[in-house]
Design a protein around this motif. Structure first.
Motif, mmCIF file in Angstrom:
data_model
loop_
_atom_site.group_PDB
_atom_site.id
_atom_site.type_symbol
_atom_site.label_atom_id
_atom_site.label_comp_id
_atom_site.label_asym_id
_atom_site.label_seq_id
_atom_site.Cartn_x
_atom_site.Cartn_y
_atom_site.Cartn_z
ATOM 1 N N SER A 114 139.945 -56.950 45.392
ATOM 2 C CA SER A 114 139.109 -55.742 45.425
ATOM 3 C C SER A 114 139.966 -54.483 45.481
ATOM 4 N N SER B 154 143.196 -49.616 40.468
ATOM 5 C CA SER B 154 143.337 -49.623 39.005
ATOM 6 C C SER B 154 142.276 -48.735 38.353
ATOM 7 N N SER B 155 141.050 -48.772 38.928
ATOM 8 C CA SER B 155 139.986 -47.932 38.378
ATOM 9 C C SER B 155 140.312 -46.447 38.549
ATOM 10 N N LEU B 156 140.990 -46.108 39.652
ATOM 11 C CA LEU B 156 141.403 -44.710 39.840
ATOM 12 C C LEU B 156 142.407 -44.301 38.770
ATOM 13 N N CYS B 157 143.340 -45.175 38.463
ATOM 14 C CA CYS B 157 144.337 -44.866 37.426
ATOM 15 C C CYS B 157 143.678 -44.691 36.064
ATOM 16 N N VAL B 158 142.746 -45.585 35.757
ATOM 17 C CA VAL B 158 142.072 -45.517 34.460
ATOM 18 C C VAL B 158 141.206 -44.257 34.362
ATOM 19 N N SER B 159 140.482 -43.930 35.445
ATOM 20 C CA SER B 159 139.590 -42.767 35.401
ATOM 21 C C SER B 159 140.375 -41.462 35.273
ATOM 22 N N THR C 128 150.154 -48.137 42.623
ATOM 23 C CA THR C 128 149.369 -49.373 42.570
ATOM 24 C C THR C 128 150.274 -50.573 42.302
ATOM 25 N N SER D 158 147.477 -39.912 37.093
ATOM 26 C CA SER D 158 147.337 -41.277 36.600
ATOM 27 C C SER D 158 148.667 -42.010 36.639
ATOM 28 N N THR E 246 142.994 -54.168 44.248
ATOM 29 C CA THR E 246 143.592 -54.003 42.920
ATOM 30 C C THR E 246 142.609 -53.350 41.956
ATOM 31 N N VAL E 247 141.353 -53.824 42.002
ATOM 32 C CA VAL E 247 140.324 -53.253 41.123
ATOM 33 C C VAL E 247 140.090 -51.790 41.457
ATOM 34 N N PHE E 248 140.037 -51.473 42.746
ATOM 35 C CA PHE E 248 139.770 -50.098 43.163
ATOM 36 C C PHE E 248 140.865 -49.140 42.695
#
Length: 295
Positions: A10, A16-21, A286, A279, A12-14
């Motif tokens: 969870s 990673s989503s910040l980096c992508v956004s 991350t 990012s 990692t997903v969190f």
């Protein structure tokens, strides 16, 4: 020696989503940068054209007309009239763009209103003397004053518009000093302008000064200028000469300053660099969290 545990699934997903956004926001601002460059070139091309006569019964944009309807608390008849006239002029507005327009008629000075306090338009004042000064037009700038909006009845029954005649120093208002108010038929050149859209935190106008507004409120402008229900176009009168020390108010902006964008291409570039930087930093952090600090 134990090795530090990495991130959970969870986590990692969190992260990673910040980096992508943030990377996506950087891409969006980069796209806005190139779009704004094209818009600036288009506007410069329009402003460089020779003035054309303003069309008959020129109206405000559809967006402004809808704002009028929203502020009238559901007056169906008024909303239908305003939206209908604005819809009919949408294509004309797009074709006109920011090309300078000329119009002839008479001012109704008795119905003029003032908007401010605000700073003068950039370059509108002389370089020296009592009226010297430069400003970007914000409330925190100095010197302060008001913009004069006056109904303008066009000759040959071509309709009524509202003309932003320029900036008047606050001292003239406080001292009730006279400024230029031409009588009879006059011919002027200007650029079509829009009012400001109401926001949640838009300040209320000063009720003790019925002829003054704090911001370009389309509904209040029409009510106080006795043009309610007609959705008149607002034209900012411009000057083609540099202001001199002997000029008196209202001080008019140049057509170039009227056509300036509030958000410049460099602002979008700065935002893009910021988001890409965040990012990139997020990806590095991350990765370290996932690997537990191992190389």
């Amino acid at each position: 020696m134990t090795v530090a545990a990495g991130l959970s699934t969870s986590g990692t997903v969190f992260f990673s989503s910040l980096c992508v956004s943030t990377f996506g926001l950087g891409c969006w601002q980069a796209q806005r940068y190139f779009e704004k460059i094209e818009q600036v070139h288009q506007r410069e091309k329009e402003l460089a054209q020779d003035p054309v006569e303003l069309e008959k019964d020129a109206k405000c944009s559809l967006v402004e007309s809808m704002a009028i309807g929203d502020n009238r608390n559901g007056d169906g008849a008024a909303n239908g009239t305003a939206n209908g006239t604005a819809n009919a002029n949408t294509n004309v507005e797009i074709a006109r763009g920011h090309r300078p327009v000329s119009l002839t008629g008479k001012f109704r000075h008795e119905d003029e209103i003032l908007v401010g306090p605000r700073g003068p338009p950039l370059g509108a004042l002389g370089q020296t003397g009592p009226n010297s000064g430069r400003s970007q037009g914000g409330m925190a700038s100095s010197p302060q004053g008001f913009y004069c909006l006056t109904p303008f009845e066009r000759a040959n029954k071509m309709g009524t518009v509202i003309v932003n005649r320029g900036w008047i120093p606050r001292s003239y208002i406080l001292q009730n000093a006279p400024w230029q108010r031409p009588n009879g038929n006059v011919t002027l050149v200007g650029v079509s302008s829009k009012t400001e859209q109401p926001r949640f935190m838009s300040p209320p106008h000063n009720t003790r000064e019925p002829k003054q507004l704090l911001w370009y409120d389309r509904n209040a402008i029409e009510q106080k200028s006795k043009t309610a229900g007609t959705a008149p176009l607002i034209v900012t009168e411009t000057t083609v000469t540099q202001a001199s020390d002997g000029d008196g108010p209202p001080f008019k902006p140049s057509k170039e300053s009227v056509g300036e964008f509030k958000v410049t291409p460099m602002t979008h570039a700065g935002y893009a660099v910021t988001w890409f930087g965040l990012s990139g930093a997020g990806i590095i952090m991350t990765r370290k969290l996932i690997t537990g600090g191992r190389r």
